[in-house]
Scaffold this motif. Structure first.
Motif, PDB file in Angstrom:
ATOM      1  N   GLY A 119       0.814  -1.217   0.000  1.00  0.00           N
ATOM      2  CA  GLY A 119       0.000   0.000   0.000  1.00  0.00           C
ATOM      3  C   GLY A 119       0.840   1.257   0.000  1.00  0.00           C
ATOM      4  O   GLY A 119       0.503   2.249  -0.662  1.00  0.00           O
ATOM      5  N   LYS A 120       1.953   1.233   0.721  1.00  0.00           N
ATOM      6  CA  LYS A 120       2.856   2.392   0.770  1.00  0.00           C
ATOM      7  C   LYS A 120       3.543   2.595  -0.584  1.00  0.00           C
ATOM      8  O   LYS A 120       3.809   3.723  -0.996  1.00  0.00           O
ATOM      9  CB  LYS A 120       3.891   2.235   1.881  1.00  0.00           C
ATOM     10  N   VAL A 121       3.841   1.484  -1.268  1.00  0.00           N
ATOM     11  CA  VAL A 121       4.441   1.567  -2.607  1.00  0.00           C
ATOM     12  C   VAL A 121       3.457   2.233  -3.566  1.00  0.00           C
ATOM     13  O   VAL A 121       3.830   3.129  -4.332  1.00  0.00           O
ATOM     14  CB  VAL A 121       4.844   0.164  -3.113  1.00  0.00           C
ATOM     15  N   LEU A 122       2.196   1.799  -3.504  1.00  0.00           N
ATOM     16  CA  LEU A 122       1.171   2.393  -4.368  1.00  0.00           C
ATOM     17  C   LEU A 122       0.979   3.882  -4.065  1.00  0.00           C
ATOM     18  O   LEU A 122       0.832   4.696  -4.979  1.00  0.00           O
ATOM     19  CB  LEU A 122      -0.152   1.641  -4.213  1.00  0.00           C
ATOM     20  N   GLU A 123       1.017   4.229  -2.779  1.00  0.00           N
ATOM     21  CA  GLU A 123       0.893   5.642  -2.395  1.00  0.00           C
ATOM     22  C   GLU A 123       2.060   6.462  -2.924  1.00  0.00           C
ATOM     23  O   GLU A 123       1.866   7.564  -3.444  1.00  0.00           O
ATOM     24  CB  GLU A 123       0.831   5.768  -0.869  1.00  0.00           C
ATOM     25  N   ALA A 124       3.271   5.938  -2.806  1.00  0.00           N
ATOM     26  CA  ALA A 124       4.453   6.661  -3.292  1.00  0.00           C
ATOM     27  C   ALA A 124       4.380   6.850  -4.802  1.00  0.00           C
ATOM     28  O   ALA A 124       4.697   7.928  -5.316  1.00  0.00           O
ATOM     29  CB  ALA A 124       5.734   5.916  -2.898  1.00  0.00           C
ATOM     30  N   ALA A 125       3.947   5.823  -5.517  1.00  0.00           N
ATOM     31  CA  ALA A 125       3.812   5.938  -6.975  1.00  0.00           C
ATOM     32  C   ALA A 125       2.782   7.001  -7.338  1.00  0.00           C
ATOM     33  O   ALA A 125       2.992   7.787  -8.268  1.00  0.00           O
ATOM     34  CB  ALA A 125       3.431   4.587  -7.570  1.00  0.00           C
ATOM     35  N   ALA A 126       1.687   7.051  -6.589  1.00  0.00           N
ATOM     36  CA  ALA A 126       0.656   8.066  -6.847  1.00  0.00           C
ATOM     37  C   ALA A 126       1.198   9.467  -6.587  1.00  0.00           C
ATOM     38  O   ALA A 126       0.933  10.403  -7.352  1.00  0.00           O
ATOM     39  CB  ALA A 126      -0.574   7.796  -5.978  1.00  0.00           C
ATOM     40  N   VAL A 127       1.972   9.639  -5.518  1.00  0.00           N
ATOM     41  CA  VAL A 127       2.575  10.942  -5.207  1.00  0.00           C
ATOM     42  C   VAL A 127       3.504  11.358  -6.346  1.00  0.00           C
ATOM     43  O   VAL A 127       3.477  12.513  -6.788  1.00  0.00           O
ATOM     44  CB  VAL A 127       3.335  10.894  -3.863  1.00  0.00           C
ATOM     45  N   MET A 128       4.310  10.421  -6.838  1.00  0.00           N
ATOM     46  CA  MET A 128       5.243  10.748  -7.919  1.00  0.00           C
ATOM     47  C   MET A 128       4.494  11.085  -9.208  1.00  0.00           C
ATOM     48  O   MET A 128       4.881  11.996  -9.932  1.00  0.00           O
ATOM     49  CB  MET A 128       6.222   9.597  -8.144  1.00  0.00           C
ATOM     50  N   ARG A 129       3.399  10.371  -9.492  1.00  0.00           N
ATOM     51  CA  ARG A 129       2.592  10.696 -10.679  1.00  0.00           C
ATOM     52  C   ARG A 129       1.989  12.086 -10.558  1.00  0.00           C
ATOM     53  O   ARG A 129       1.988  12.859 -11.519  1.00  0.00           O
ATOM     54  CB  ARG A 129       1.488   9.654 -10.890  1.00  0.00           C
ATOM     55  N   ARG A 130       1.473  12.412  -9.361  1.00  0.00           N
ATOM     56  CA  ARG A 130       0.908  13.749  -9.168  1.00  0.00           C
ATOM     57  C   ARG A 130       1.978  14.826  -9.334  1.00  0.00           C
ATOM     58  O   ARG A 130       1.726  15.870  -9.940  1.00  0.00           O
ATOM     59  CB  ARG A 130       0.261  13.860  -7.780  1.00  0.00           C
ATOM     60  N   ALA A 131       3.168  14.553  -8.821  1.00  0.00           N
ATOM     61  CA  ALA A 131       4.265  15.516  -8.945  1.00  0.00           C
ATOM     62  C   ALA A 131       4.655  15.712 -10.401  1.00  0.00           C
ATOM     63  O   ALA A 131       4.896  16.827 -10.851  1.00  0.00           O
ATOM     64  CB  ALA A 131       5.462  15.059  -8.122  1.00  0.00           C
ATOM     65  N   GLN A 132       4.693  14.612 -11.164  1.00  0.00           N
ATOM     66  CA  GLN A 132       5.015  14.710 -12.589  1.00  0.00           C
ATOM     67  C   GLN A 132       3.944  15.492 -13.325  1.00  0.00           C
ATOM     68  O   GLN A 132       4.234  16.316 -14.189  1.00  0.00           O
ATOM     69  CB  GLN A 132       5.147  13.319 -13.211  1.00  0.00           C
ATOM     70  N   HIS A 133       2.682  15.214 -12.975  1.00  0.00           N
ATOM     71  CA  HIS A 133       1.568  15.916 -13.623  1.00  0.00           C
ATOM     72  C   HIS A 133       1.613  17.423 -13.299  1.00  0.00           C
ATOM     73  O   HIS A 133       1.384  18.261 -14.176  1.00  0.00           O
ATOM     74  CB  HIS A 133       0.234  15.307 -13.174  1.00  0.00           C
ATOM     75  N   ALA A 134       1.934  17.745 -12.050  1.00  0.00           N
ATOM     76  CA  ALA A 134       2.014  19.160 -11.648  1.00  0.00           C
ATOM     77  C   ALA A 134       3.150  19.872 -12.363  1.00  0.00           C
ATOM     78  O   ALA A 134       3.062  21.072 -12.623  1.00  0.00           O
ATOM     79  CB  ALA A 134       2.203  19.260 -10.138  1.00  0.00           C
ATOM     80  N   ASP A 135       4.217  19.121 -12.694  1.00  0.00           N
ATOM     81  CA  ASP A 135       5.363  19.706 -13.396  1.00  0.00           C
ATOM     82  C   ASP A 135       5.136  19.748 -14.900  1.00  0.00           C
ATOM     83  O   ASP A 135       6.040  20.105 -15.655  1.00  0.00           O
ATOM     84  CB  ASP A 135       6.641  18.907 -13.094  1.00  0.00           C
ATOM     85  N   GLY A 136       3.965  19.321 -15.350  1.00  0.00           N
ATOM     86  CA  GLY A 136       3.661  19.347 -16.779  1.00  0.00           C
ATOM     87  C   GLY A 136       4.039  18.084 -17.485  1.00  0.00           C
ATOM     88  O   GLY A 136       4.067  18.025 -18.708  1.00  0.00           O
ATOM     89  N   GLY A 137       4.346  16.993 -16.729  1.00  0.00           N
ATOM     90  CA  GLY A 137       4.760  15.723 -17.341  1.00  0.00           C
ATOM     91  C   GLY A 137       3.708  14.875 -17.809  1.00  0.00           C
ATOM     92  O   GLY A 137       2.715  14.621 -17.988  1.00  0.00           O
TER      93      GLY A 137
END
Length: 137
Positions: A119-137
């Motif tokens: 569950g923590k792995v899935l949460e970390a992946a979601a955080v990284m996806r959100r960060a990429q999306h916020a950076d325009g990725g």
């Protein structure tokens, strides 16, 4: 034109944590998704051909995983489709919203391999996806 697929880093790529294999897999996934939306029959044929050769990393998985399950770095990497090394990098980062805690907490070890909670792995992946999306990725 000489392809730069073997460069370790790509300054134009949205995630600096991705290595050449990870970038190639993301691009292949994009092509697969486009093919699947345009011609599902051809996508299924390509999937079957790749699977018959032992390559199944690109196939969509419907397997549910217990979020409390302890997983090795290799299992966790497969779960979120990143290289195992990326998980170790995430474990060394602070959570962007809560700097006092790690992005991906380490759980323990199984033999010589580091373990995490699914569950923590899935949460970390979601955080990284959100960060990429916020950076325009």
């Amino acid at each position: 034109m000489t392809p730069d697929y073997d460069r370790q880093t790509n300054p134009r790529w949205p995630s600096h944590l991705d290595n050449p294999t990870h970038r190639a897999r993301r691009i292949a996934g994009m092509y697969r998704a486009l093919l699947n939306s345009a011609r599902p029959d051809l996508c299924r044929q390509a999937d079957e051909t790749a699977a018959s050769k032992g390559e199944t990393w690109m196939l969509e998985r419907e397997t549910l995983i217990d979020p409390d399950r302890e997983v090795t770095a290799a299992e966790a990497a497969e779960l979120v489709n990143v290289p195992p090394n990326t998980l170790h990098k995430w474990a060394a980062l602070n959570h962007p919203d809560e700097p006092d805690r790690p992005l991906l907490p380490r759980y323990g070890k199984r033999g010589r391999e580091r373990t995490f909670i699914a569950g923590k792995v899935l949460e970390a992946a979601a955080v990284m996806r959100r960060a990429q999306h916020a950076d325009g990725g």
